[in-house]
Design an enzyme around this catalytic site. Structure first.
Site, mmCIF file in Angstrom:
data_model
loop_
_atom_site.group_PDB
_atom_site.id
_atom_site.type_symbol
_atom_site.label_atom_id
_atom_site.label_comp_id
_atom_site.label_asym_id
_atom_site.label_seq_id
_atom_site.Cartn_x
_atom_site.Cartn_y
_atom_site.Cartn_z
ATOM 1 N N LYS A 62 43.281 35.411 -43.083
ATOM 2 C CA LYS A 62 43.489 34.050 -43.583
ATOM 3 C C LYS A 62 43.668 34.047 -45.101
ATOM 4 C CE LYS A 62 39.577 32.411 -41.846
ATOM 5 N NZ LYS A 62 38.980 33.631 -41.269
ATOM 6 N N ARG A 69 34.324 24.869 -39.791
ATOM 7 C CA ARG A 69 33.806 25.976 -38.991
ATOM 8 C C ARG A 69 33.214 25.497 -37.671
ATOM 9 N NH1 ARG A 69 34.124 30.201 -42.649
ATOM 10 N NH2 ARG A 69 33.000 32.054 -42.153
ATOM 11 N N ARG A 114 37.483 47.064 -45.117
ATOM 12 C CA ARG A 114 37.632 46.021 -46.144
ATOM 13 C C ARG A 114 36.645 46.247 -47.297
ATOM 14 N NH1 ARG A 114 37.940 39.565 -45.002
ATOM 15 N NH2 ARG A 114 35.693 39.578 -44.697
ATOM 16 N N ARG A 163 31.410 44.100 -48.729
ATOM 17 C CA ARG A 163 30.661 42.836 -48.687
ATOM 18 C C ARG A 163 29.466 43.023 -47.779
ATOM 19 N NH1 ARG A 163 34.891 37.961 -47.485
ATOM 20 N NH2 ARG A 163 33.216 37.300 -46.112
ATOM 21 N N ARG A 188 28.850 37.510 -36.862
ATOM 22 C CA ARG A 188 29.854 36.546 -37.328
ATOM 23 C C ARG A 188 30.884 36.260 -36.236
ATOM 24 N NH1 ARG A 188 32.126 38.997 -42.630
ATOM 25 N NH2 ARG A 188 33.068 36.954 -42.996
HETATM 26 P P1 AMP Z 1 34.153 33.501 -45.111
HETATM 27 O O1 AMP Z 1 34.548 34.156 -46.380
HETATM 28 O O2 AMP Z 1 34.969 32.266 -44.784
HETATM 29 O O3 AMP Z 1 34.078 34.456 -43.950
HETATM 30 O O4 AMP Z 1 32.670 32.928 -45.337
HETATM 31 C C1 AMP Z 1 31.600 33.803 -45.624
HETATM 32 C C2 AMP Z 1 30.302 33.151 -45.227
HETATM 33 O O5 AMP Z 1 30.126 31.924 -45.954
HETATM 34 C C3 AMP Z 1 30.203 32.737 -43.765
HETATM 35 O O6 AMP Z 1 29.800 33.802 -42.915
HETATM 36 C C4 AMP Z 1 29.149 31.634 -43.840
HETATM 37 O O7 AMP Z 1 27.860 32.178 -44.006
HETATM 38 C C5 AMP Z 1 29.515 30.930 -45.141
HETATM 39 N N1 AMP Z 1 30.488 29.855 -44.908
HETATM 40 C C6 AMP Z 1 31.763 29.785 -45.360
HETATM 41 N N2 AMP Z 1 32.356 28.668 -44.956
HETATM 42 C C7 AMP Z 1 31.447 27.993 -44.227
HETATM 43 C C8 AMP Z 1 31.464 26.756 -43.492
HETATM 44 N N3 AMP Z 1 32.564 25.999 -43.452
HETATM 45 N N4 AMP Z 1 30.326 26.387 -42.851
HETATM 46 C C9 AMP Z 1 29.209 27.128 -42.893
HETATM 47 N N5 AMP Z 1 29.128 28.314 -43.529
HETATM 48 C C10 AMP Z 1 30.224 28.753 -44.197
#
Ligand code: AMP
Length: 212
Positions: A13, A88, A122, A155, A166
């Protein structure tokens, strides 16, 4: 035009959002990136979110909805926004529909087996936050970041046990968001196993945009 990018963690994404922003002037809103920045700056938001993120759990709806609202109010963008990592779950999708209009949702579809492989390679730059893949953008993770020379790290939430969590949360709570938009006739499914360039082309076709 406001877009939502849906897809499992590691579906690509961020890469696709970057290509769309560069070429079409969208503004990029990644709730994950905003939270990671808050963690690296040690802000109260970052301190609150760190343990949840490190363990692959979602941050509270009220927190992320407030982040998105504030971002839209402080930096409006006429060309439109790309939302990555938000909404989400269904609650967030309903909240977003009250905050702004969404024109299209793209689901970048990648099987879990491919996600595990991608997450294993990654890395992110500790200094500038650039995301890279070992074997694609750099030969090994002992190399410096090609953009700023910083150190490349994994990460904490890309560790295999956290990726498993996740993906579980993704299937349970985020996949229903795709159905939510499908029912509204706002969902396009994109094959995310292709090369980044091919995926970009499929996205442009889906959005009726000309290649730039
Ligand atoms: P991402 O980079 O989008 O995979 O986000 C990394 C982490 O941030 C996720 O695993 C969640 O812990 C938190 N996070 C990001 N976006 C959201 C969201 N919309 N709702 C809840 N947690 C989020």
């Amino acid at each position: 035009m406001n877009l939502v990018l849906l897809g499992a963690p590691g579906a690509g994404k961020g890469t696709q959002a970057e290509l769309l922003c560069e070429n079409y002037g969208f503004d990029y809103i990644s709730t994950g990136a905003i939270l990671r920045e808050a963690i690296s700056k040690g802000t109260p938001l970052g301190l609150q979110a760190k343990a949840l993120i490190d363990n692959g759990h979602l941050v509270g709806d009220d927190v992320v909805i407030a982040i998105v609202k504030e971002r839209l109010e402080t930096r409006p963008c006429e060309s439109g926004f790309i939302f990555d990592g938000f909404p989400r779950n269904i609650f967030q999708a309903n909240a977003l529909s009250e905050i702004t209009n969404i024109d299209c949702t793209l689901l970048i579809d990648v099987p879990d087996s491919t996600i595990y492989e991608r997450m294993a390679s990654r890395r992110v730059c500790e200094s500038c936050g650039e995301t890279l893949r070992v074997g694609m953008n750099v030969a090994s993770d002992t190399e410096p970041c090609p953009k700023c020379g910083g150190k490349l790290v994994t990460r904490r939430d890309d560790r295999p046990e956290v990726v498993k969590e996740r993906l579980k949360i993704y299937h349970e709570t985020t996949e229903p968001v795709a159905d939510y938009y499908r029912q509204k006739n706002m969902l396009k499914i994109i094959d995310g196993t292709l090369s980044p360039e091919q995926i970009h082309k499929s996205i442009l076709d889906a959005l009726n945009l000309k290649q730039r």
